[in-house]
Structure formats: C-alpha cells, structure tokens
Design a protein around this motif. Structure first.
Motif, PDB file in Angstrom:
ATOM      1  N   ASP A   1       0.810  -1.222   0.000  1.00  0.00           N
ATOM      2  CA  ASP A   1       0.000   0.000   0.000  1.00  0.00           C
ATOM      3  C   ASP A   1       0.842   1.269   0.000  1.00  0.00           C
TER       4      ASP A   1
ATOM      5  N   GLU B   1      -1.426   4.016   2.360  1.00  0.00           N
ATOM      6  CA  GLU B   1      -2.789   3.893   2.884  1.00  0.00           C
ATOM      7  C   GLU B   1      -2.697   3.471   4.336  1.00  0.00           C
TER       8      GLU B   1
ATOM      9  N   ARG C   1      -4.611   8.530   4.244  1.00  0.00           N
ATOM     10  CA  ARG C   1      -3.296   8.243   3.669  1.00  0.00           C
ATOM     11  C   ARG C   1      -2.256   9.023   4.444  1.00  0.00           C
TER      12      ARG C   1
END
Length: 182
Positions: free
Chosen positions: A72, A94, A146
């Motif tokens: 991610d 993320e 994020r």
C-alpha cells in the motif's frame, strides 16, 4: 493466381537489381533528441508531482523521476539529471490510523505542527549524516486516510539554515499534493 505470384517475383527481381546498381547512400547521423517527460510519466506517487510546481515552490528544477510501489506504499524520487543531491522524495501509504495515533507514533519528537494540511501535519529538519546534508521533512495524515511524507535531502555542503528555509517551502508544496489521485 499463378500470374500474380509470377508478377510479384519479377517485381522483386527488378527492385533488387536496381538496388545493387545504385550503390550505398551515406545518411548523416542525427543528433540525439532530448525529450522532457513529466514526473507523472514515471507512475506511482510520481503521478502526484509536477516538475514546474516543485520548482515554483522550492526554486529548484528537477528533471528525473522514478517511482516504486510496495503493498500500500507508493514512492516517488525526483532529482536533477546531473546531480545526486538534492533529492525530493514523496511517500504515500494507505493507513487506518487516527489523529491521536499519528501524533503519538508518527510525528517525530521536536517536530513543529503545521496547520491547514490534511487532518494533522508536522515539519522538521534532521541533521546531516553519512554522505548527505540536513534533511527537511513534512509529514501529514491526509483526509482520505493516507499517510504522506515529503523529504528533501540536501547535499553534504548545505547548512541547517538552508534546510530550515526549505522546510517552509515543503509545507507549501505539500498543500498542492492530492493524495486521492493514487
């Protein structure tokens, strides 16, 4: 059908015979063409960068970008073609952390809080080390869950005052980064 094949064969023989009689033609070599590609063409987190916007906010022109993705986490590194440093790195991951966790676990001690950037943000300057000079950094928890960090690594010859000045410029640059575009 046989007539077409025979006609094609005769045409090939005629053309090849003419080529031998004509000899070789010298073609001058062309100079290499330099093409400026946008940072976004490197993919990954580089899609969030624009060389002109970076230059507008920092005063430094970069022209080389490279990206990496692992799970991610999306990363982009930009540099000037002729120099290893300075180097600007953007990392976007993320996350499911909240503001309290960001403040307690992500924000480095001694970092200054930054307003109007994501849910919560900081800026700091780290000391020179190894083969590089001081490092200016801005980190923030974006509204779309994020975690983003902009890190500017200066050359060994740079002083801390230059990094302090750059940290403020990175805050302005960070406000242009739309992490939703990943």
């Amino acid at each position: 059908m046989h007539g077409r094949i025979a006609l094609a064969g005769v045409a090939v023989l005629l053309v090849s015979g003419c080529a031998e009689e004509a000899g070789q033609v010298a073609v001058p070599r062309a100079e290499p063409v330099s093409v400026d590609l946008p940072a976004a063409s490197s993919g990954g987190a580089c899609r969030l960068f624009d060389f002109a916007v970076i230059e507008e906010h920092t005063g430094t022109r970069f022209d080389v970008a490279a990206s990496s993705e692992r799970g991610d986490t999306h990363t982009c590194v930009v540099r000037a073609e002729q120099a290893l440093l300075p180097e600007l790195t953007l990392t976007v991951t993320e996350t499911s952390i909240d503001v309290a966790t960001f403040t307690a676990d992500v924000q480095p001690s001694g970092a200054r809080k930054v307003g109007m950037l994501g849910q919560v943000a900081y800026q700091r300057v780290a000391a020179a080390g190894g083969k590089h000079g001081p490092v200016a950094e801005v980190g923030w928890l974006a509204k779309e869950d994020r975690l983003a960090v902009l890190r500017w690594t200066l050359p060994k010859s740079a002083d801390r005052a230059a990094a302090d000045e750059l940290a403020g410029k990175l805050v302005a640059l960070a406000k242009t980064v739309d992490t939703r575009a990943l």
